[in-house]
Motif scaffolding. Structure first.
Motif, mmCIF file in Angstrom:
data_model
loop_
_atom_site.group_PDB
_atom_site.id
_atom_site.type_symbol
_atom_site.label_atom_id
_atom_site.label_comp_id
_atom_site.label_asym_id
_atom_site.label_seq_id
_atom_site.Cartn_x
_atom_site.Cartn_y
_atom_site.Cartn_z
ATOM 1 N N UNK A 50 35.394 -40.322 16.166
ATOM 2 C CA UNK A 50 35.244 -40.353 14.712
ATOM 3 C C UNK A 50 33.784 -40.182 14.308
ATOM 4 N N UNK A 51 32.880 -40.768 15.091
ATOM 5 C CA UNK A 51 31.449 -40.608 14.828
ATOM 6 C C UNK A 51 31.047 -39.145 14.965
ATOM 7 N N UNK A 52 31.517 -38.491 16.034
ATOM 8 C CA UNK A 52 31.219 -37.070 16.224
ATOM 9 C C UNK A 52 31.788 -36.246 15.077
ATOM 10 N N UNK A 53 32.998 -36.587 14.640
ATOM 11 C CA UNK A 53 33.639 -35.858 13.550
ATOM 12 C C UNK A 53 32.862 -36.019 12.242
ATOM 13 N N UNK A 54 32.371 -37.227 11.983
ATOM 14 C CA UNK A 54 31.590 -37.459 10.765
ATOM 15 C C UNK A 54 30.294 -36.662 10.786
ATOM 16 N N UNK A 55 29.613 -36.656 11.930
ATOM 17 C CA UNK A 55 28.369 -35.898 12.048
ATOM 18 C C UNK A 55 28.617 -34.398 11.901
ATOM 19 N N UNK A 56 29.731 -33.923 12.481
ATOM 20 C CA UNK A 56 30.030 -32.501 12.353
ATOM 21 C C UNK A 56 30.386 -32.137 10.912
ATOM 22 N N UNK A 57 31.104 -33.009 10.238
ATOM 23 C CA UNK A 57 31.434 -32.757 8.835
ATOM 24 C C UNK A 57 30.167 -32.734 7.980
ATOM 25 N N UNK A 58 29.219 -33.615 8.301
ATOM 26 C CA UNK A 58 27.949 -33.613 7.574
ATOM 27 C C UNK A 58 27.205 -32.291 7.786
ATOM 28 N N UNK A 59 27.169 -31.835 9.038
ATOM 29 C CA UNK A 59 26.503 -30.572 9.319
ATOM 30 C C UNK A 59 27.164 -29.411 8.605
ATOM 31 N N UNK A 60 28.495 -29.392 8.585
ATOM 32 C CA UNK A 60 29.215 -28.322 7.897
ATOM 33 C C UNK A 60 28.931 -28.347 6.397
ATOM 34 N N UNK A 61 28.847 -29.552 5.828
ATOM 35 C CA UNK A 61 28.562 -29.672 4.399
ATOM 36 C C UNK A 61 27.153 -29.157 4.076
#
Length: 279
Positions: A50-61
């Motif tokens: 979930x931490x990796x997913x949150x960081x990836x979503x931040x990068x995509x945003x």
């Protein structure tokens, strides 16, 4: 896996809608992380996912054009909502069940690609007797291939490493990573090749080098040198904006410098992916 889902979510959407979609994904994952810290909802491997997913979503945003200030505000709202949500809340438990189901397959992924604007980080959670790339990005200096990332025998036993295969050149006497210094240059620097002036940069020198293991070489390369950097370099890279550039420089005794450029991208998300451990 997750990268493909983010890409599919954004495909065909207007710019504003794509930005909102990935910002919402970042908000949702930040909320669940905050709720876990309060209520102990998930096992460690799922939290790492979930931490990796949150960081990836931040990068995509950020790559979609969302201002960093908007993401900071979204994270603050998510944490406030989590603080106000009771641990026995029915909606929270339903979301918890959906997260567990949604991330079940993701947690079994042995390899994952974390694409950026131009380059990608490739993650690998396998364990092996020989050192291999657990997180790596490819670049070059002139015609010489360069790889940089986290190398080791497993996902939790890695060191920041650069591997270069120079052809027909003397051996460099030193190597260093150059990036924005967040203390001297607090604002993200996206112009002028992606690096601020020298006064606003931070440098990490390799502590030592050795002949690179064949498992670390680019395809077709017969030899190369591995330059090993301090762990602090990886921590500093993880703090960069995903749109930023950093450079690995090789220094020669004739005062020449060969440089290979890399994209910070989702390095932080890739590191979080590795914390799930070997598979």
């Amino acid at each position: 896996m997750l990268a493909a889902a983010v890409a599919a979510m954004m495909a065909g959407l207007p710019v504003g809608a794509a930005r909102a979609a990935v910002t919402d994904a970042f908000y949702d994952r930040t909320f669940m992380l905050a709720a876990h810290r309060k209520c102990d909802l998930f096992e460690p491997a799922l939290i790492a996912a979930l931490d990796a997913a949150a960081l990836q979503a931040r990068g995509a945003a950020l790559r979609a054009g969302a201002p960093a200030a908007d993401l900071t505000a979204a994270a603050a709202r998510a944490r406030t909502k989590a603080a106000r949500t009771a641990c026995d809340d029915g909606d929270l438990n339903r979301v918890k069940a959906r997260v567990e189901a949604g991330f079940a397959g993701w947690m079994r992924a042995a390899r994952m690609s974390f694409p950026g604007d131009r380059s990608a980080w490739r993650g690998d959670r396998y364990e092996s007797q020989a050192a291999g790339w657990r997180l790596v990005q490819d670049s070059a200096t002139g015609r010489s291939p360069v790889r940089f990332g986290l190398a080791g025998t497993g996902p939790k036993t890695t060191v920041p490493t650069a591997v270069v295969s120079f052809a027909g050149q003397p051996r460099p006497y030193a190597a260093r990573i150059v990036m924005r210094d967040r203390d001297k240059t607090p604002r993200v620097w996206l112009t002028g090749g992606g690096l601020p002036p020298e006064t606003g940069r931070r440098v990490f020198f390799a502590g030592w080098s050795h002949a690179a293991a064949p498992t670390l070489l680019t395809e077709g390369a017969r030899q190369g040198e591995a330059w090993i950097f301090p762990a602090d370099a990886a921590e500093a890279l993880a703090q960069l904006d995903p749109r930023e550039t950093f450079v690995v420089e090789f220094l020669f005794r004739d005062d020449s410098v060969a440089e290979a450029r890399f994209e910070a991208g989702d390095f932080a998300a890739g590191r979080a992916f590795l914390t799930m451990g070997a598979i």
